[in-house]
Scaffold this motif. Structure first.
Motif, short mmCIF file in Angstrom:
data_model
loop_
_atom_site.label_atom_id
_atom_site.label_comp_id
_atom_site.label_asym_id
_atom_site.label_seq_id
_atom_site.Cartn_x
_atom_site.Cartn_y
_atom_site.Cartn_z
N ILE A 571 1.24 -1.46 -0.59
CA ILE A 571 0.40 -0.19 0.54
C ILE A 571 1.31 1.32 0.52
CG2 ILE A 571 -1.41 1.58 1.63
CD1 ILE A 571 -1.95 -1.19 2.53
N ILE A 572 1.47 1.80 -1.36
CA ILE A 572 1.63 3.09 -1.25
C ILE A 572 1.15 4.33 -0.85
CG2 ILE A 572 3.48 4.35 -2.90
CD1 ILE A 572 3.40 1.36 -4.08
N TYR A 573 2.13 5.00 -0.02
CA TYR A 573 1.08 7.06 -0.13
C TYR A 573 2.08 7.65 -0.11
CZ TYR A 573 -1.90 10.06 2.28
OH TYR A 573 -3.08 11.24 2.77
N ILE A 574 1.84 8.57 -1.42
CA ILE A 574 2.84 9.57 -1.66
C ILE A 574 2.00 10.91 -1.40
CG2 ILE A 574 4.19 10.33 -3.77
CD1 ILE A 574 4.08 7.82 -4.83
N ASP A 575 2.41 12.12 -0.69
CA ASP A 575 1.95 12.58 -0.83
C ASP A 575 2.83 14.10 -0.75
OD1 ASP A 575 0.69 15.11 1.51
OD2 ASP A 575 2.32 15.13 2.98
N LEU A 615 -2.74 2.28 -4.06
CA LEU A 615 -2.17 3.36 -4.33
C LEU A 615 -2.90 4.82 -3.79
CD1 LEU A 615 0.91 5.31 -4.89
CD2 LEU A 615 -0.01 4.79 -8.18
N PHE A 616 -2.39 5.40 -3.15
CA PHE A 616 -2.54 7.44 -2.50
C PHE A 616 -1.97 7.79 -3.07
CE2 PHE A 616 -4.53 3.78 -0.14
CZ PHE A 616 -5.70 4.62 0.26
N ILE A 617 -2.47 9.16 -4.07
CA ILE A 617 -1.56 10.22 -4.25
C ILE A 617 -1.91 11.54 -3.64
CG2 ILE A 617 0.08 11.72 -6.40
CD1 ILE A 617 -0.28 8.85 -7.36
N SER A 618 -1.44 12.55 -3.21
CA SER A 618 -2.30 13.55 -2.26
C SER A 618 -1.55 15.08 -2.70
CB SER A 618 -3.02 13.41 -1.39
OG SER A 618 -0.98 13.98 -0.19
N THR A 619 -2.29 16.10 -3.23
CA THR A 619 -1.00 17.01 -3.77
C THR A 619 -1.80 18.73 -3.26
OG1 THR A 619 -0.38 18.24 -5.58
CG2 THR A 619 -2.27 17.17 -6.47
N HIS A 620 -0.95 19.57 -3.68
CA HIS A 620 -2.27 20.94 -3.48
C HIS A 620 -1.86 21.19 -4.56
CE1 HIS A 620 2.57 22.08 -3.74
NE2 HIS A 620 2.32 23.25 -3.89
N ASN A 621 -1.27 21.37 -6.10
CA ASN A 621 -0.88 21.77 -7.26
C ASN A 621 -1.89 21.13 -8.09
OD1 ASN A 621 0.34 21.59 -9.70
ND2 ASN A 621 1.95 22.77 -8.56
N LEU A 622 -2.36 22.10 -8.87
CA LEU A 622 -3.75 21.82 -9.41
C LEU A 622 -3.68 20.77 -10.62
CD1 LEU A 622 -6.22 24.65 -9.39
CD2 LEU A 622 -6.68 22.50 -8.31
N ASP A 623 -1.91 21.62 -11.08
CA ASP A 623 -1.67 21.17 -12.55
C ASP A 623 -1.10 19.64 -12.23
OD1 ASP A 623 -1.30 23.25 -14.02
OD2 ASP A 623 0.45 24.51 -13.26
N PHE A 624 -0.69 19.60 -11.51
CA PHE A 624 -0.06 17.90 -11.05
C PHE A 624 -1.52 17.29 -10.39
CE2 PHE A 624 1.58 14.64 -7.81
CZ PHE A 624 2.34 14.10 -8.96
N LEU A 625 -2.39 17.64 -10.38
CA LEU A 625 -3.83 16.61 -10.00
C LEU A 625 -4.12 16.76 -11.81
CD1 LEU A 625 -5.98 16.27 -8.36
CD2 LEU A 625 -6.91 18.11 -8.76
#
Length: 808
Positions: A571-575, A615-625
């Motif tokens: 279970i991978i979490y990328i913050d 897989l979990f990926i979180s971001t604050h960046n709309l471009d990355f989203l």
């Protein structure tokens, strides 16, 4: 996989209840899927959430999070903040804490920070490979239906089956015991036991199984029930004493009955007729000195009648008669006294003694009846002699048994003593009676459910379950030992230098950074290896934040190939991995995640295999989203009926937001989830207005049509006509695209484009209803014009909003 998280208290999360918060518009609860994208602004709580996953990985709470409370729920059970040491989830987290723990040099470049080394599998060694292959073959697999793992699965099923059988039988018996204890014993006021549990009834059953226990007869039960109703009785005063006088009376009577007398001058007629003699004797008392006439016949009595009669009835006979009268009176008194010899009654005795007393009293009465008959016979004999003084009477032996009478007297006296003693032991006797009645109840219940047989059966099932459990444990140990041996063999192939090379490969291939490298250098002891960051072959310091982010994330990706991670269902979490990166690097970061984590691997049969469990990926960046929406989406199979299956997307989008001091998790709104850019969103809103009937169900696109059309045409026509002559004339591009000849339509577009998107110049416009037919007409006109100008582009726009292509 992990399905949901409930957070009572953890950092900025307070009182988060997943089922109340994470719901769609239809109020259905949504869960984490295989791929999960999370968006949140800075300081919304993204890193805080990642720390819960990091706690699962490190199996401890982060610093300064003492008193936290959360529950992570998934397919391997729930994990609370108290269960971190014992859960079975393999989690790997990239976040700020990962960098601090593993690459402290990047955080503290000037005060001696370090970079932890890690190893990945190095060059192959055939001898070791063969040994590993042999062990792996021995281990086998469940899918391959061979080897220790397959045998373990069978042993697990047998363990579970026997454990379930034992548990079912035991719980069934215990339920019967609990039910009887609660409903039949505890609630029965007769037994007076406010607390009576399964342990109590088991002890009572054991008591009924001991030697010497005998079940109560119905009579005994009735007697004890009567005893419970008995109140304390006063002591019985005195004892029973019976003195029999028959022998003394008989001693007096026998000489009288056997004494022979004769008259001086007998009257033969009287001697021959005893009845006549008695009649004459009785008549003397009525006539002597009273009259000379017979009271019977009225005839004159003879002048010598008294002399004749006195010669017949002499003084001796008179004395005998007097003695007989005295003897008869004594016997009569004794007869009268017999009825009052036993003055005691059953009411004076307690229940148990009452029954015995009544039996003894009855027997005594019967014996005294025989005694009384002997007295009656003695009296009758005396009366017979009195009636015929000149005839002897012989007595027969008595029929009564004096010893029997005495025995009954002693028995009654003993019962008096016992009954008097019971007054002092009544409460104790009642308690004993209650115990006896309860044990009788329990005995009948145990017999009815064949308790002994059931206990024996459960013991047999327990033995079978223990045996199966031991076999499973032994098989598990054998597998663990084999797996440990594999790890030991693989450790011999570990090469820490390969870890650094892998990081450099990622930096170079994905980001083009060949100047910055992670070097593996010999330690001071020449036996260990340390990692060092270099720039152009020299130790690098003063790294930019972007460089630190690239190195840290490449380090994380490479570390997923170390022996502790490789081959596991992770279970991978990328913050938020794109901190301080420019646009190009953000795209390359996406490419790295897609290529090495998200993109599936094709199996031999054409099916997809994934490199992650979840897989979990979180971001604050709309471009990355925006890029993350392009990740390979995993599929999951769903039953489709008749043995067939269908697949559906296995991903979900979430938003983390913070209101005041508290963070929350919500489903991502459609405006963020469904549209790659605002341009696609605007096209979709215009497309929704092509049918004026749609306004009845959703009127929002019609009210926003003016703004949406203006912004869409500005973007669309800018790329269509990047240059035009009069830059101050915004209407020029519209005329170029729609044509000068269609003045009426173009004017209508311009009116909607300006008047409907502004209220400043025409404020009354905000107080009038929207002209739906006019909007639908313009929407269709614009869409038709785009289609006519470029069918390929138009259909691509339709596809981007999930609509079918237009034909003709």
């Amino acid at each position: 996989m992990i399905n949901q998280i409930d957070i009572a208290s953890f950092g900025s999360f307070q009182g988060l209840e997943w089922k109340k918060t994470v719901r769609d518009s239809g109020k259905s609860v949504k869960l984490f899927q295989r791929l999960n994208i999370l968006y949140g602004r800075n300081y919304s709580g993204k890193t805080t959430l990642s720390r819960i996953f990091r706690a699962l990985e490190t199996r401890k709470l982060p610093l300064n999070y003492i008193g936290s409370s959360f529950t992570v729920t998934g397919e391997k059970g729930a994990v609370t903040d108290a269960d971190l040491l014992t859960h079975n989830y393999d989690v790997r987290v990239y976040n700020r804490d990962f960098v601090t723990d593993n690459l402290s040099f990047l955080v503290n470049q000037e005060i001696g920070g370090v970079i932890k080394t890690f190893a990945i599998v190095g060059e192959q060694n055939k001898e070791i490979d063969d040994a590993i292959a042999a062990i792996e073959a021995k281990l086998g697999s469940v899918e391959g239906k061979a080897g220790l793992r397959f045998d373990l699965e069978a042993k697990k099923r047998e363990r579970d089956r026997t454990k379930t059988a034992h548990s079912t039988a035991l719980s069934g018996l215990e339920q019967k015991l609990r039910s009887h204890a609660a409903e039949k014993i505890k609630k029965n006021p007769l037994y007076r036991v406010p607390v009576y549990t399964i342990d109590h009834i088991k002890r009572d059953i054991d008591s009924t199984s001991k030697p010497g226990f005998s079940a109560l007869t119905p009579e005994e039960q009735a007697s004890k029930l009567t005893l419970l109703k008995q109140e304390a009785l006063p002591d019985i005063e005195g004892t029973l004493a019976i003195i029999l006088k028959l022998e003394s009376l008989k001693a007096t009577a026998e000489p009288l009955l056997s004494k022979a007398i004769t008259p001086t001058k007998a009257i033969e007629e009287l001697l021959k007729d005893s009845a006549l003699q008695l009649w004459v004797k009785q008549g003397i008392g009525h006539h002597r000195d009273k009259r000379n006439t017979c009271a019977f016949c009225r005839q004159d009595l003879p002048h010598d009648i008294w002399q004749v009669l006195d010669e017949h009835f002499s003084k001796e006979s008179g004395d005998l008669e007097t003695a007989l009268d005295a003897a008869i009176a004594s016997v009569t008194d004794e007869i009268k006294s017999v009825a009052g010899l036993n003055t005691f009654t059953g009411a004076q005795f307690y229940a148990d003694e009452r029954t015995a007393f009544e039996a003894s009293s009855k027997a005594l009465s019967e014996a005294l009846g025989v005694y009384e008959k002997d007295l009656e016979f003695l009296k009758k004999s005396l009366e017979t002699r009195k009636n015929n003084l000149f005839q002897l009477v012989i007595l027969k032996p008595p029929s009564h048994d004096a010893k029997e009478i005495e025995k009954h007297v002693q028995d009654i006296n003993a019962l008096i003593v016992t009954s008097n003693g019971k007054t002092r032991t009544l409460e104790k006797d009642k308690a004993a009676a209650i115990d006896a009645l309860r044990l009788a109840d329990v005995f009948e219940f145990a017999d009815a459910i064949t308790y002994d047989n059931e206990v024996a059966r459960i013991a047999t099932l327990k033995t079978g379950a223990d045996t199966a459990g031991t076999a499973h444990t032994d098989a598990e140990k054998e597998i663990r030992d084999a797996e440990a041996e594999v790890q030991n063999l693989r450790a011999k192939q570990k090469d820490e230098r390969k870890g650094a090379e892998r990081v450099n490969s990622l930096l170079n291939n994905f980001f083009g950074h060949d100047g910055i490298k992670l070097e593996a250098r010999d330690g001071a002891d020449k036996a260990t290896v340390k990692f060092e960051i270099t720039r152009n072959g020299k130790a690098a310091y003063n790294l930019s934040e972007g460089e630190c982010s690239l190195i840290a994330f490449c380090y994380f990706i490479a570390k997923l190939e170390d022996p502790e991670s490789k081959g596991k269902e992770l279970i991978i979490y990328i913050d938020d991995p794109i901190s301080s990166l420019d646009g190009n690097h953000i795209f390359f970061m996406f490419s790295l995640i897609e290529s090495l984590i998200a993109k599936p691997i094709k199996n031999a049969d054409g099916s997809n295999a994934y490199r992650y469990k979840q897989l979990f990926i979180s971001t604050h960046n709309l471009d990355f989203l925006k890029y993350l929406k392009r990740l390979s989406i995993p599929k999951k199979k769903l039953p489709a009926g008749e043995g067939k299956t269908k697949s559906t997307d296995d991903h979900e989008h979430f938003m983390i937001e913070r209101n005041g001091a508290s963070s929350n998790i919500l489903l991502m709104p459609s405006y963020l989830k469904d549209y790659i850019t605002e341009f696609h969103y605007l096209f979709h809103q215009i497309y929704k207005c092509k049918d004026q009937a749609a306004a009845a169900d959703s009127h929002e696109p019609f009210f926003g049509f003016g703004n949406n059309l203006r912004k869409f045409l500005e973007a669309f026509l800018f790329f269509k006509y990047p240059y035009h002559d009069d830059r101050n004339d915004a209407f020029e591009r519209i005329k170029k695209f729609f044509g000068e000849e269609e003045d009426t339509a173009v004017a209508l577009i311009n009116r909607l484009n300006n008047e409907f998107s502004h209220l400043e110049a025409v404020p009354d416009r905000g107080f009038k209803p929207v002209e739906i037919p006019e909007i639908a007409k313009v929407a269709n006109y614009v869409l038709d014009k785009i289609y006519a100008a470029d069918k390929v582009q138009y259909n691509a726009l339709l596809k981007s909003i999930g609509e079918p292509e237009r034909v003709g």
